[in-house]
Design an enzyme around this catalytic site. Structure first.
Site, PDB file in Angstrom:
ATOM      1  N   HIS A  62     -70.759 -24.356  77.427  1.00  0.00           N
ATOM      2  CA  HIS A  62     -70.107 -24.080  76.143  1.00  0.00           C
ATOM      3  C   HIS A  62     -70.705 -22.813  75.513  1.00  0.00           C
ATOM      4  O   HIS A  62     -69.985 -21.946  75.017  1.00  0.00           O
ATOM      5  CB  HIS A  62     -70.324 -25.227  75.148  1.00  0.00           C
ATOM      6  CG  HIS A  62     -69.700 -26.538  75.525  1.00  0.00           C
ATOM      7  ND1 HIS A  62     -70.408 -27.704  75.627  1.00  0.00           N
ATOM      8  CD2 HIS A  62     -68.408 -26.871  75.798  1.00  0.00           C
ATOM      9  CE1 HIS A  62     -69.602 -28.701  75.943  1.00  0.00           C
ATOM     10  NE2 HIS A  62     -68.378 -28.228  76.066  1.00  0.00           N
ATOM     11  N   LYS A  90     -61.757 -41.701  72.080  1.00  0.00           N
ATOM     12  CA  LYS A  90     -62.776 -41.211  72.999  1.00  0.00           C
ATOM     13  C   LYS A  90     -64.155 -41.546  72.436  1.00  0.00           C
ATOM     14  O   LYS A  90     -64.548 -41.033  71.393  1.00  0.00           O
ATOM     15  CB  LYS A  90     -62.609 -39.687  73.111  1.00  0.00           C
ATOM     16  CG  LYS A  90     -63.107 -39.106  74.403  1.00  0.00           C
ATOM     17  CD  LYS A  90     -62.587 -37.687  74.538  1.00  0.00           C
ATOM     18  CE  LYS A  90     -63.448 -36.860  75.456  1.00  0.00           C
ATOM     19  NZ  LYS A  90     -62.995 -35.479  75.516  1.00  0.00           N
ATOM     20  N   ARG A 147     -62.779 -24.322  83.972  1.00  0.00           N
ATOM     21  CA  ARG A 147     -63.726 -24.404  85.083  1.00  0.00           C
ATOM     22  C   ARG A 147     -63.038 -24.501  86.435  1.00  0.00           C
ATOM     23  O   ARG A 147     -63.560 -24.086  87.444  1.00  0.00           O
ATOM     24  CB  ARG A 147     -64.629 -25.632  84.929  1.00  0.00           C
ATOM     25  CG  ARG A 147     -65.662 -25.481  83.860  1.00  0.00           C
ATOM     26  CD  ARG A 147     -66.197 -26.807  83.417  1.00  0.00           C
ATOM     27  NE  ARG A 147     -65.169 -27.550  82.702  1.00  0.00           N
ATOM     28  CZ  ARG A 147     -65.409 -28.632  81.975  1.00  0.00           C
ATOM     29  NH1 ARG A 147     -66.618 -29.107  81.901  1.00  0.00           N
ATOM     30  NH2 ARG A 147     -64.429 -29.236  81.340  1.00  0.00           N
ATOM     31  N   SER A 178     -70.126 -31.947  79.975  1.00  0.00           N
ATOM     32  CA  SER A 178     -70.823 -32.941  79.160  1.00  0.00           C
ATOM     33  C   SER A 178     -70.814 -34.291  79.878  1.00  0.00           C
ATOM     34  O   SER A 178     -71.764 -35.065  79.776  1.00  0.00           O
ATOM     35  CB  SER A 178     -70.151 -33.075  77.792  1.00  0.00           C
ATOM     36  OG  SER A 178     -70.212 -31.859  77.100  1.00  0.00           O
TER      37      SER A 178
HETATM   38  P1  ADP Z   1     -63.256 -31.978  75.343  1.00  0.00           P
HETATM   39  O1  ADP Z   1     -63.770 -33.269  74.803  1.00  0.00           O
HETATM   40  O2  ADP Z   1     -62.097 -31.403  74.610  1.00  0.00           O
HETATM   41  O3  ADP Z   1     -63.119 -31.927  76.848  1.00  0.00           O
HETATM   42  P2  ADP Z   1     -65.672 -30.568  75.708  1.00  0.00           P
HETATM   43  O4  ADP Z   1     -66.772 -30.586  74.712  1.00  0.00           O
HETATM   44  O5  ADP Z   1     -65.931 -31.298  76.953  1.00  0.00           O
HETATM   45  O6  ADP Z   1     -64.401 -31.011  74.962  1.00  0.00           O
HETATM   46  O7  ADP Z   1     -65.277 -29.080  76.095  1.00  0.00           O
HETATM   47  C1  ADP Z   1     -64.688 -28.206  75.197  1.00  0.00           C
HETATM   48  C2  ADP Z   1     -64.185 -26.987  75.935  1.00  0.00           C
HETATM   49  O8  ADP Z   1     -65.244 -26.369  76.626  1.00  0.00           O
HETATM   50  C3  ADP Z   1     -63.107 -27.258  76.993  1.00  0.00           C
HETATM   51  O9  ADP Z   1     -62.172 -26.205  76.951  1.00  0.00           O
HETATM   52  C4  ADP Z   1     -63.852 -27.202  78.289  1.00  0.00           C
HETATM   53  O10 ADP Z   1     -63.017 -26.791  79.352  1.00  0.00           O
HETATM   54  C5  ADP Z   1     -64.877 -26.140  77.969  1.00  0.00           C
HETATM   55  N1  ADP Z   1     -66.051 -26.258  78.815  1.00  0.00           N
HETATM   56  C6  ADP Z   1     -66.867 -27.306  78.930  1.00  0.00           C
HETATM   57  N2  ADP Z   1     -67.861 -27.061  79.824  1.00  0.00           N
HETATM   58  C7  ADP Z   1     -67.635 -25.812  80.285  1.00  0.00           C
HETATM   59  C8  ADP Z   1     -68.293 -24.976  81.258  1.00  0.00           C
HETATM   60  N3  ADP Z   1     -69.362 -25.410  81.933  1.00  0.00           N
HETATM   61  N4  ADP Z   1     -67.800 -23.738  81.478  1.00  0.00           N
HETATM   62  C9  ADP Z   1     -66.693 -23.335  80.815  1.00  0.00           C
HETATM   63  N5  ADP Z   1     -66.019 -24.071  79.899  1.00  0.00           N
HETATM   64  C10 ADP Z   1     -66.483 -25.289  79.652  1.00  0.00           C
END
Ligand code: ADP
Length: 156
Positions: A17, A41, A90, A128
């Protein structure tokens, strides 16, 4: 003023992130890290804890604010005057999911544009969800987390 929202669960925020935010910074005047409060969620960490980490990680980033919202992301965009959403990609599954959401947001949200960042190879394996699996297994998550995010395995 170009305002973008980076919505997510940030449960917890990872280096993946953080990399996206750093890359997005030159494009916007303000980026709001917005934790979506979602009753369906279930998160591992409390909203307060996730907010605290975001505030700590971005304490020296003048252009970054932290917020929370309930309901539709586009309504939050309206509320704070944001015209852009930031999301990371990703892999193909991220793309398929994000494509639909982005198209819907663009219609429901009156021209809200989603700006996508393809993850750098060194971050594309980080999520995450994986971090939470490692935490549950009492493993070391520090390679995937900003140094400000310290997990106390005894509190999980
Ligand atoms: P959500 O609950 O909406 O999936 P996340 O907190 O998991 O939210 O992720 C928010 C955003 O960050 C999403 O667009 C996800 O694709 C992006 N993201 C998460 N991890 C990575 C990563 N390692 N590299 C690039 N983008 C990421």
């Amino acid at each position: 003023m170009k305002i973008a929202i980076f919505p997510g669960s940030f449960d917890p925020i990872t280096t993946g992130h953080l990399d996206i935010v750093k890359r997005a910074l030159p494009l916007f005047d303000k980026i709001i890290m917005a934790i979506g409060v979602n009753s369906v969620k279930k998160s591992l960490f409390s909203l307060e804890q996730r907010m605290e980490w975001l505030e700590f990680v971005f304490q020296n980033y003048e252009k970054v604010d932290v917020g929370t919202f309930e309901g539709l992301t586009v309504h939050y965009c309206d509320k704070v005057g944001a015209k852009y959403l930031i999301r990371g990609l990703r892999n193909g599954s991220d793309f398929d999911y994000e494509k639909t959401i982005s198209q819907l947001n663009n219609i429901v949200g009156d021209d809200i544009e989603t700006v996508f960042f393809i993850s750098r190879p060194s971050y594309s394996h980080i999520s995450s969800t994986i971090v939470k699996e490692i935490i549950r297994g009492k493993g070391d998550t520090s390679p995937f987390l900003p140094p400000e995010v310290k997990i106390d395995l005894n509190e999980i």
